[in-house]
Write a protein that holds these residues in place. Structure first.
Motif: not given
Length: 148
Positions: A64-80
């Motif tokens: 259930x939280x895997x989509x949120x993990x993807x969001x965190x990863x995406x935000x981190x990649x956007x910040x470098x």
């Protein structure tokens, strides 16, 4: 049943510090690991049998939280990115990040692999916590409290 988990808060903090190297070496960031552990419940299997009792990571809610993990990863990649990101999502970029957030990118196999990796790491944490409790002489007390 929360009384038994309350009694090991200090032990968990100790194991958290010791386990940090495992998290750093994993494919998960500290933020992702925090989400994984939030979705993971600790239980004791066979608590009434000292020979076979085992601390287990109930990871039933991880999917259930895997989509949120993807969001965190995406935000981190956007910040470098973050330390330890090497090898993660090579060839990404803004478009790939947006597709990932929208659930349009990647293949299901990688999500299954990430879920399995999260489950394995959570169980490794539970194993290390049990070993710590045994070495400090608290395991019996925790098993008994779990049964109450």
């Amino acid at each position: 049943m929360s009384e038994w988990t309350d009694s090991i808060v200090g032990d968990r903090m100790t194991v958290d510090r010791e386990f940090n190297d495992r998290v750093t070496a994993s494919e998960f960031s500290n933020q992702e690991w925090g989400l994984i552990m939030t979705a993971t419940e600790l239980d004791i299997e066979n608590a009434d049998n000292p020979e076979t009792a085992r601390l287990i990571a109930d990871t039933e809610n991880l999917s259930q939280i895997m989509p949120e993990l993807d969001t965190v990863r995406s935000q981190m990649s956007q910040m470098g990115g973050s330390p330890g990101d090497s090898g993660r999502n090579p060839g990404g970029g803004v478009v790939e990040s947006i597709k990932g957030v929208l659930g349009l990118g990647g293949d299901d196999g990688s999500d299954e692999e990430r879920l399995e990796a999260a489950e394995n790491l959570a169980q490794a944490y539970a194993d290390e916590l049990q070993t710590h409790l045994e070495s400090t002489g608290k395991w019996k007390q925790v098993r008994i409290a779990y049964q109450d």
